[in-house]
Structures are given as C-alpha cells and as structure tokens.
Design a protein around this motif. Structure first.
Motif, PDB file in Angstrom:
ATOM      1  N   GLN A  62       2.763 -14.449  19.416  1.00  0.00           N
ATOM      2  CA  GLN A  62       3.016 -15.302  20.791  1.00  0.00           C
ATOM      3  C   GLN A  62       2.815 -16.479  20.597  1.00  0.00           C
ATOM      4  O   GLN A  62       3.577 -17.267  21.396  1.00  0.00           O
ATOM      5  CB  GLN A  62       2.109 -14.656  21.935  1.00  0.00           C
ATOM      6  CG  GLN A  62       2.650 -13.166  22.221  1.00  0.00           C
ATOM      7  CD  GLN A  62       1.688 -12.355  23.205  1.00  0.00           C
ATOM      8  OE1 GLN A  62       0.596 -13.135  23.397  1.00  0.00           O
ATOM      9  NE2 GLN A  62       1.946 -11.221  23.802  1.00  0.00           N
ATOM     10  N   ARG A  63       1.814 -16.953  19.891  1.00  0.00           N
ATOM     11  CA  ARG A  63       1.730 -18.466  19.876  1.00  0.00           C
ATOM     12  C   ARG A  63       2.151 -19.117  18.386  1.00  0.00           C
ATOM     13  O   ARG A  63       1.770 -20.261  18.238  1.00  0.00           O
ATOM     14  CB  ARG A  63       0.268 -18.606  19.849  1.00  0.00           C
ATOM     15  CG  ARG A  63      -0.315 -18.167  21.101  1.00  0.00           C
ATOM     16  CD  ARG A  63      -1.982 -18.306  20.912  1.00  0.00           C
ATOM     17  NE  ARG A  63      -2.600 -17.741  21.962  1.00  0.00           N
ATOM     18  CZ  ARG A  63      -3.929 -16.838  21.892  1.00  0.00           C
ATOM     19  NH1 ARG A  63      -4.325 -16.809  20.664  1.00  0.00           N
ATOM     20  NH2 ARG A  63      -4.094 -16.369  22.972  1.00  0.00           N
ATOM     21  N   ARG A  64       3.030 -18.508  17.925  1.00  0.00           N
ATOM     22  CA  ARG A  64       3.699 -19.115  16.567  1.00  0.00           C
ATOM     23  C   ARG A  64       4.146 -20.374  16.847  1.00  0.00           C
ATOM     24  O   ARG A  64       4.209 -20.832  15.764  1.00  0.00           O
ATOM     25  CB  ARG A  64       4.452 -17.944  15.872  1.00  0.00           C
ATOM     26  CG  ARG A  64       5.808 -17.662  16.500  1.00  0.00           C
ATOM     27  CD  ARG A  64       6.653 -16.805  15.741  1.00  0.00           C
ATOM     28  NE  ARG A  64       7.629 -16.182  16.771  1.00  0.00           N
ATOM     29  CZ  ARG A  64       8.124 -14.871  17.015  1.00  0.00           C
ATOM     30  NH1 ARG A  64       7.311 -13.968  16.391  1.00  0.00           N
ATOM     31  NH2 ARG A  64       8.910 -14.742  17.924  1.00  0.00           N
ATOM     32  N   ASP A  65       4.708 -20.901  17.594  1.00  0.00           N
ATOM     33  CA  ASP A  65       5.576 -22.039  17.797  1.00  0.00           C
ATOM     34  C   ASP A  65       4.699 -22.916  18.084  1.00  0.00           C
ATOM     35  O   ASP A  65       4.878 -24.288  17.892  1.00  0.00           O
ATOM     36  CB  ASP A  65       6.564 -22.048  19.309  1.00  0.00           C
ATOM     37  CG  ASP A  65       5.666 -21.803  20.632  1.00  0.00           C
ATOM     38  OD1 ASP A  65       4.732 -21.104  20.308  1.00  0.00           O
ATOM     39  OD2 ASP A  65       6.214 -22.219  21.543  1.00  0.00           O
ATOM     40  N   ARG A  66       3.264 -22.721  18.382  1.00  0.00           N
ATOM     41  CA  ARG A  66       2.040 -23.996  18.179  1.00  0.00           C
ATOM     42  C   ARG A  66       1.408 -23.885  17.165  1.00  0.00           C
ATOM     43  O   ARG A  66       0.503 -24.640  16.857  1.00  0.00           O
ATOM     44  CB  ARG A  66       1.295 -23.582  19.537  1.00  0.00           C
ATOM     45  CG  ARG A  66       1.970 -23.996  20.748  1.00  0.00           C
ATOM     46  CD  ARG A  66       1.261 -23.471  21.854  1.00  0.00           C
ATOM     47  NE  ARG A  66       1.544 -22.090  22.215  1.00  0.00           N
ATOM     48  CZ  ARG A  66       0.784 -21.291  23.151  1.00  0.00           C
ATOM     49  NH1 ARG A  66      -0.172 -21.859  23.742  1.00  0.00           N
ATOM     50  NH2 ARG A  66       0.752 -19.874  22.941  1.00  0.00           N
ATOM     51  N   LEU A  67       1.527 -23.038  16.194  1.00  0.00           N
ATOM     52  CA  LEU A  67       0.718 -22.934  14.779  1.00  0.00           C
ATOM     53  C   LEU A  67       1.150 -23.954  13.882  1.00  0.00           C
ATOM     54  O   LEU A  67       2.279 -24.226  13.805  1.00  0.00           O
ATOM     55  CB  LEU A  67       0.934 -21.646  14.156  1.00  0.00           C
ATOM     56  CG  LEU A  67       0.255 -20.460  14.762  1.00  0.00           C
ATOM     57  CD1 LEU A  67       0.673 -19.175  14.312  1.00  0.00           C
ATOM     58  CD2 LEU A  67      -1.261 -20.530  15.313  1.00  0.00           C
ATOM     59  N   THR A  68       0.484 -24.505  13.185  1.00  0.00           N
ATOM     60  CA  THR A  68       0.767 -25.591  12.182  1.00  0.00           C
ATOM     61  C   THR A  68       1.358 -25.068  10.871  1.00  0.00           C
ATOM     62  O   THR A  68       1.116 -23.572  10.681  1.00  0.00           O
ATOM     63  CB  THR A  68      -0.594 -26.223  11.697  1.00  0.00           C
ATOM     64  OG1 THR A  68      -1.382 -25.325  10.968  1.00  0.00           O
ATOM     65  CG2 THR A  68      -1.223 -26.997  12.606  1.00  0.00           C
ATOM     66  N   PRO A  69       2.156 -25.811  10.080  1.00  0.00           N
ATOM     67  CA  PRO A  69       2.724 -25.077   8.853  1.00  0.00           C
ATOM     68  C   PRO A  69       1.767 -24.426   8.134  1.00  0.00           C
ATOM     69  O   PRO A  69       1.861 -23.188   7.455  1.00  0.00           O
ATOM     70  CB  PRO A  69       3.274 -26.277   8.311  1.00  0.00           C
ATOM     71  CG  PRO A  69       3.724 -27.178   9.278  1.00  0.00           C
ATOM     72  CD  PRO A  69       2.741 -26.921  10.350  1.00  0.00           C
ATOM     73  N   GLU A  70       0.225 -24.810   7.906  1.00  0.00           N
ATOM     74  CA  GLU A  70      -0.685 -24.363   7.115  1.00  0.00           C
ATOM     75  C   GLU A  70      -1.014 -22.944   7.655  1.00  0.00           C
ATOM     76  O   GLU A  70      -1.256 -22.137   7.048  1.00  0.00           O
ATOM     77  CB  GLU A  70      -1.785 -25.265   7.030  1.00  0.00           C
ATOM     78  CG  GLU A  70      -1.617 -26.806   6.135  1.00  0.00           C
ATOM     79  CD  GLU A  70      -0.759 -27.695   7.155  1.00  0.00           C
ATOM     80  OE1 GLU A  70      -0.854 -27.799   8.270  1.00  0.00           O
ATOM     81  OE2 GLU A  70      -0.443 -28.537   6.421  1.00  0.00           O
TER      82      GLU A  70
END
Length: 85
Positions: A62-70
């Motif tokens: 649900q939060r994947r758009d706010r996760l960093t590439p790492e």
C-alpha cells in the motif's frame, strides 16, 4: 489504599519496523517456497518475538509509492513481485 510496586518489564530491544519485516521475510523465504504468505501469517523470529509478516507485506504494498529504491530492492530480493525498483 496503596498500589503494589512491580518490577519494570524487560523486553528485548525492538528493531525498526522495516528491518524487522525484512528479517521476517528472509526467515519466511528460507523455510517456505511458493507465493506470498497470507495477511494473517505471523513469523517467529530467532530472538523470540513474533512478527506479523502478512500484514507487513500488505502495508508495504500500500505504501510502495513512498518507498525508496533501496527499500524496494530489498523487497524485490525477497521475491515480492510488485517490488521492482
């Protein structure tokens, strides 16, 4: 009326949520193969704590758009299909 004094509770130090979730995901991957665990899945970690891995994975999605590439890379390494950095 006086209250009885209790010794303070001693709990092991907690890991940050993402770190604990990644540790639980690695433990899950080491023991099981196939699709992602269900929402109600809980994993017992080596330090004796229980991590609700299924809910953690749903929250990460649900939060994947706010996760960093790492962070997405760690999830992709765990084999989560929607976590392409």
């Amino acid at each position: 009326m006086t209250k009885a004094l209790r010794a303070p509770r001693r709990h092991p130090p907690k890991k940050p949520p993402r770190e604990a979730g990644a540790a639980a995901g690695r433990a899950e991957a080491a023991f099981e193969t196939g699709g992602l665990p269900g929402r109600g899945h809980a994993e017992e970690l080596p330090d004796g704590t229980t991590h609700r891995t299924g809910i953690w994975i749903v929250n990460q999605k649900q939060r994947r758009d706010r996760l960093t590439p790492e962070q997405l890379g760690v999830l992709a390494d765990l084999g989560i299909p929607w976590a392409t950095p």
